[in-house]
Design a protein around this motif. Sequence first.
Motif, mmCIF file in Angstrom:
data_model
loop_
_atom_site.group_PDB
_atom_site.id
_atom_site.type_symbol
_atom_site.label_atom_id
_atom_site.label_comp_id
_atom_site.label_asym_id
_atom_site.label_seq_id
_atom_site.Cartn_x
_atom_site.Cartn_y
_atom_site.Cartn_z
ATOM 1 N N UNK A 45 1.079 -1.164 0.050
ATOM 2 C CA UNK A 45 -0.009 -0.020 -0.109
ATOM 3 C C UNK A 45 0.873 1.114 -0.058
ATOM 4 N N UNK A 46 2.104 1.064 0.614
ATOM 5 C CA UNK A 46 3.192 2.291 0.852
ATOM 6 C C UNK A 46 3.512 2.629 -0.621
ATOM 7 N N UNK A 47 3.529 1.702 -1.658
ATOM 8 C CA UNK A 47 3.851 1.946 -2.871
ATOM 9 C C UNK A 47 2.992 2.622 -3.777
ATOM 10 N N UNK A 48 1.577 2.462 -3.639
ATOM 11 C CA UNK A 48 0.645 3.180 -4.296
ATOM 12 C C UNK A 48 0.574 4.697 -4.210
ATOM 13 N N UNK A 49 0.660 5.441 -5.197
ATOM 14 C CA UNK A 49 0.422 6.849 -5.292
ATOM 15 C C UNK A 49 -1.452 7.123 -5.024
ATOM 16 N N UNK A 80 5.710 7.833 -5.505
ATOM 17 C CA UNK A 80 6.103 7.695 -4.281
ATOM 18 C C UNK A 80 5.894 6.592 -3.380
ATOM 19 N N UNK A 81 7.086 6.390 -2.686
ATOM 20 C CA UNK A 81 7.030 5.205 -1.880
ATOM 21 C C UNK A 81 7.012 5.625 -0.434
ATOM 22 N N UNK A 99 0.450 10.941 9.912
ATOM 23 C CA UNK A 99 1.851 10.306 10.186
ATOM 24 C C UNK A 99 1.647 8.985 9.625
ATOM 25 N N UNK A 100 2.536 8.491 8.801
ATOM 26 C CA UNK A 100 2.551 6.980 8.116
ATOM 27 C C UNK A 100 3.130 6.156 9.072
ATOM 28 N N UNK A 101 2.510 4.947 9.257
ATOM 29 C CA UNK A 101 3.024 4.013 10.042
ATOM 30 C C UNK A 101 3.374 2.629 9.232
#
Length: 200
Positions: free
Chosen positions: A31-35, A55-56, A72-74
């Motif tokens: 999911x953190x690899x999807x813009x 964006x990663x 904030x990303x966790x």
Amino acid sequence: MRTIDKRIEPHIKLAAVLVRRAPPLTLAFDARCKSRLAATLDNGEEVALLLPRGTVLRDGDILVAQDGALVRVVAAAEAVLRVRAPDRITLTRAAYHLGNRHTPVEIGDDYLKLEFDPVLADMLKRLGATVEQVSMPFQPETGAYGGGHKHGHDETFAEDYAIAQQVFDEHHGHDHAHDDGHDHSHCGDAHHQHHHHAHR
């Protein structure tokens, strides 16, 4: 639904109190690899991520919603293989063989981490490494993978490759002809592939 469309560059330091107050958004590596992503904050609010392509997101990144609010990303804990080895050479060989397969790998001081894969686990054990399945955050190297699972067939990979090849040529002379039309972003040419992995 709020839209989140900016990431604050890591070198910009925010006041700790602002970071503490920012609601967390817990995401796995995929999911953190999807813009473009529909996501749910830890507090239950649904949001839309519309970030610049490529964006990663990393653990601790601060995002800004269109209304100016911070998030904030966790990095979520997920099923990963943690690889350790009795000596550095074994760990290095494990990293080399994983790199040859274009597997996203997180590289630590004394461990490697990769997505759970029983075939790769077996290969790593045969190399002499110890492998355990654990639930932990996963933050692989992103240089050669751009947006995650394109497995080397993207522009970033081609750029990385070109830099590595240029350095190699400067040091070793042009002892092999280059076909300018050759697409370095594809991995069918074993000769070029070895240069890429040996000289990054």
